[in-house]
Enzyme design. Structure first.
Site, PDB file in Angstrom:
ATOM      1  CB  VAL A  11      -0.890   0.039   0.739  1.00 50.95           C
ATOM      2  CG1 VAL A  11      -2.223   0.922   1.318  1.00 50.95           C
ATOM      3  CG2 VAL A  11      -1.876  -1.608   0.924  1.00 50.95           C
ATOM      4  CB  THR A 122      -6.960  -1.992   6.442  1.00 47.17           C
ATOM      5  OG1 THR A 122      -6.890  -1.424   5.139  1.00 47.17           O
ATOM      6  CG2 THR A 122      -8.263  -2.673   7.369  1.00 47.17           C
ATOM      7  CG  PHE A 252     -15.457  -9.107  -6.287  1.00 46.19           C
ATOM      8  CD1 PHE A 252     -15.035  -8.174  -7.199  1.00 46.19           C
ATOM      9  CD2 PHE A 252     -14.568  -9.824  -5.516  1.00 46.19           C
ATOM     10  CE1 PHE A 252     -13.984  -7.859  -7.048  1.00 46.19           C
ATOM     11  CE2 PHE A 252     -13.703  -9.627  -5.857  1.00 46.19           C
ATOM     12  CZ  PHE A 252     -12.827  -8.114  -5.823  1.00 46.19           C
ATOM     13  CB  ALA A 255     -18.603 -20.232  -8.901  1.00 46.71           C
ATOM     14  CB  CYS A 263      -7.348  -7.105   1.835  1.00 43.94           C
ATOM     15  SG  CYS A 263      -5.729  -5.894   0.983  1.00 43.94           S
ATOM     16  NE  ARG A 331       0.611 -11.032   2.308  1.00 40.59           N
ATOM     17  CZ  ARG A 331       0.417  -9.599   2.567  1.00 40.59           C
ATOM     18  NH1 ARG A 331       0.669  -9.093   3.219  1.00 40.59           N
ATOM     19  NH2 ARG A 331       1.126  -8.676   1.019  1.00 40.59           N
TER      20      ARG A 331
HETATM   21  C1  UDX Z   1      -8.903  -6.411  -2.451  1.00 43.20           C
HETATM   22  C2  UDX Z   1      -9.827  -5.773  -2.448  1.00 43.20           C
HETATM   23  O1  UDX Z   1     -10.908  -5.797  -3.822  1.00 43.20           O
HETATM   24  C3  UDX Z   1      -9.377  -4.245  -3.121  1.00 43.20           C
HETATM   25  O2  UDX Z   1     -10.296  -3.009  -2.543  1.00 43.20           O
HETATM   26  C4  UDX Z   1      -8.861  -4.315  -0.708  1.00 43.20           C
HETATM   27  O3  UDX Z   1      -8.470  -3.092  -0.452  1.00 43.20           O
HETATM   28  C5  UDX Z   1      -7.839  -5.351  -0.750  1.00 43.20           C
HETATM   29  O4  UDX Z   1      -8.373  -6.271  -1.043  1.00 43.20           O
HETATM   30  P1  UDX Z   1      -6.467  -8.308  -3.354  1.00 43.20           P
HETATM   31  O5  UDX Z   1      -6.709  -9.148  -2.367  1.00 43.20           O
HETATM   32  O6  UDX Z   1      -6.250  -7.421  -4.319  1.00 43.20           O
HETATM   33  O7  UDX Z   1      -8.211  -7.386  -3.076  1.00 43.20           O
HETATM   34  O8  UDX Z   1      -7.914  -8.855  -4.459  1.00 43.20           O
HETATM   35  P2  UDX Z   1      -9.277  -9.158  -4.849  1.00 43.20           P
HETATM   36  O9  UDX Z   1      -8.995  -9.238  -6.727  1.00 43.20           O
HETATM   37  O10 UDX Z   1     -10.585  -7.978  -4.814  1.00 43.20           O
HETATM   38  O11 UDX Z   1      -9.493 -10.908  -4.916  1.00 43.20           O
HETATM   39  C6  UDX Z   1      -9.663 -11.536  -3.699  1.00 43.20           C
HETATM   40  C7  UDX Z   1      -9.993 -12.661  -3.674  1.00 43.20           C
HETATM   41  O12 UDX Z   1     -11.293 -12.925  -3.721  1.00 43.20           O
HETATM   42  C8  UDX Z   1      -9.199 -13.776  -4.564  1.00 43.20           C
HETATM   43  O13 UDX Z   1      -8.568 -14.624  -3.908  1.00 43.20           O
HETATM   44  C9  UDX Z   1      -9.717 -14.080  -4.790  1.00 43.20           C
HETATM   45  O14 UDX Z   1      -9.264 -15.100  -6.337  1.00 43.20           O
HETATM   46  C10 UDX Z   1     -11.642 -13.753  -5.137  1.00 43.20           C
HETATM   47  N1  UDX Z   1     -12.430 -13.642  -5.977  1.00 43.20           N
HETATM   48  C11 UDX Z   1     -12.533 -12.515  -6.590  1.00 43.20           C
HETATM   49  C12 UDX Z   1     -13.116 -14.774  -6.453  1.00 43.20           C
HETATM   50  O15 UDX Z   1     -12.900 -16.272  -6.145  1.00 43.20           O
HETATM   51  N2  UDX Z   1     -14.015 -14.263  -7.056  1.00 43.20           N
HETATM   52  C13 UDX Z   1     -14.454 -13.343  -7.324  1.00 43.20           C
HETATM   53  O16 UDX Z   1     -15.288 -12.970  -8.566  1.00 43.20           O
HETATM   54  C14 UDX Z   1     -13.675 -11.713  -7.181  1.00 43.20           C
END
Ligand code: UDX
Length: 440
Positions: A11, A122, A252, A255, A263, A331
């Site tokens: 960050v 955070t 989002f 599946a 995060c 992570r």
């Molecule tokens: C997230 C938030 O999106 C971001 O706004 C915040 O500040 C930090 O956390 P990040 O952890 O980088 O970002 O990844 P993100 O793209 O959100 O995906 C998080 C997890 O969810 C991943 O393991 C991804 O594979 C999973 N995911 C995401 C799904 O399984 N399905 C989806 O439709 C979207």
């Protein structure tokens, strides 16, 4: 404007580089001398598309500097951002704030003129108040305000998220601080980014509420996927069918093997603890945390089932280890549950990830590390795709079939089409979609 950023993790580094790209003068501080030396030489401590160039360009233009000396960084700074880590406290899920508090203490001693102290990390609701108290106690004479300004950066798309955010959230009641923050984010007015000004504790909660909502949305579609498998329905179509409703939205709803990363797992757990401690438990989020943890473990069983229920003595090729593509971050990645479970069940695991293997080597043992996708699957009994890197999306299926001992593929990210895979002669298992018998 002059800005100091404390912490050159994900960050801090992205925020610092982007603020300098806006034209501000930024100094990033970290205690880790090796990291700072590396950054001065243009070596990035993390993999993030576009970051290296951004850092190099702005360093060259003299707008971005790196130091281990916080007082030096804060000389003449209008704002200092706290962007240090807030890991889960081992065992109980509360956010560990020791780095935030240590930074606050140091900042207190370095404040000169009026300074806005911004928490970008955070942090649980109420942390801003605690930071203010620490600084006030250490330096009763200091002229400052403490503001909450959470980040919403996705790994792999962090620069775009910073430069073109959906919104900026700023938590403070102090008019002077609002002015400084407005000035810092002024370049975003051009693209009409909404700026939400609110109370500090509301801003702190917005960050957690956003992440836990997204984690809940993913978990919802993951459970629907499990139901689809039983009912012979298709989760991709369900996601599209509900996502086109503007109230739900398409994002989002993909599946998969469960969310991971730096995060969602940490923030969902921290909010659960905050809510419990406050006597207002969030039962939905508690359930989401529980389901997601169990899901990651269940994915190994899915692979074992695809191999006929027993992987003892079998070789499983694993493609993708990071929690998502375009990052080297391991992570809380589902692979950290899946790979050890396969090894424990007696399988030999061969693995490849485009960026995550340096990290993965420290976190996974008894794995044969490979140099490319096809090398990984050579002679394996089955292929499992855990992360949807682009280079795994268009594999040469004839070649895959030739290399594998048996045409068994488990696609935990639904990147292939079940019909195409059946036509190509694969025993193909995916998430929440009908299993078709292999042709031929
Ligand atoms: C997230 C938030 O999106 C971001 O706004 C915040 O500040 C930090 O956390 P990040 O952890 O980088 O970002 O990844 P993100 O793209 O959100 O995906 C998080 C997890 O969810 C991943 O393991 C991804 O594979 C999973 N995911 C995401 C799904 O399984 N399905 C989806 O439709 C979207």
């Amino acid at each position: 404007m002059h800005v100091a950023v404390v912490g050159t993790g994900y960050v801090g580094l992205v925020s610092g580089a982007c603020f300098s790209e806006f034209g501000h003068h930024v100094t990033c501080v970290d205690k880790d001398e090796k990291k700072i030396e590396g950054l001065k030489q243009g070596e990035m401590p993390i993999y993030e598309p576009g970051l290296q160039k951004l850092v190099e360009n702005n360093a060259e233009a003299g707008r971005l500097k790196f130091t281990t000396d916080l007082a030096e960084a804060m000389k003449g700074a209008d704002a200092v951002f706290i962007a240090v880590g807030t890991p889960s406290r081992r065992g109980d899920g509360h956010a560990d704030l020791s780095f935030v508090y240590a930074a606050s203490e140091e900042i207190a001693h370095a404040i000169e003129g009026y300074t806005v102290v911004v928490t970008k990390s955070t942090v649980p609701v109420g942390t801003g108040a605690e930071v203010e108290k620490i600084i006030r106690d250490a330096r009763p004479d200091a002229d400052f305000d403490v503001v909450s300004n959470p980040e919403f950066l996705r790994e792999g798309a962090a620069i775009e998220d910073f430069m073109r955010p959906d919104r900026v959230v700023i938590g403070t009641d102090a008019e002077r601080a609002k002015e400084v923050m407005r000035e810092l984010y002024r370049p975003l007015y051009l693209i009409e980014t909404p700026i939400v000004f609110t109370k500090r504790q509301t801003s702190e909660l917005i960050k957690y509420a956003a992440n836990t909502f997204l984690a809940t949305k993913i978990t919802f579609i993951n459970e629907i996927a499990d139901l689809c498998e039983v009912l012979d329905a298709d989760v991709q179509d369900v996601a599209k069918g509900i996502g086109l409703d503007g109230r739900i939205g398409r994002k989002f709803l993909h599946a998969g093997p469960g969310y991971g990363g730096s995060c969602f797992p940490k923030d969902t757990l921290a909010l659960v603890r905050t809510a419990q401690d406050s006597g207002a438990p969030l039962r939905i989020v508690e359930t989401v945390v529980d389901i997601n943890a169990k899901r990651k473990k269940a994915m190994a069983q899915k692979i074992i089932a695809a191999c006929g229920g027993d992987v003892k003595g079998k070789v499983i090729a694993v493609l993708g280890l990071t929690f998502k593509p375009n990052t080297d971050d391991m992570r809380d990645s589902p692979s950290l549950d899946i790979v050890p479970a396969l090894v424990a069940a007696g399988a030999t695991v061969r693995a490849y990830d485009p960026e995550g293997m340096d990290e993965a080597r420290h976190m996974l043992s008894d794995v044969e590390w490979c140099k490319g996708a096809y090398e990984t699957m050579d002679g394996a009994d089955a292929l499992a795709i855990i992360t949807e890197w682009n280079e795994f999306r268009a594999l040469d299926l004839d070649r895959v079939k030739d290399l594998l001992k048996a045409p068994v593929m488990v696609d935990l990210r639904n990147i292939y089409n079940p019909q195409d895979m059946a036509d190509a002669g694969f025993e193909y298992t995916c998430i929440g979609r009908a299993k078709l018998a292999a042709e031929g």
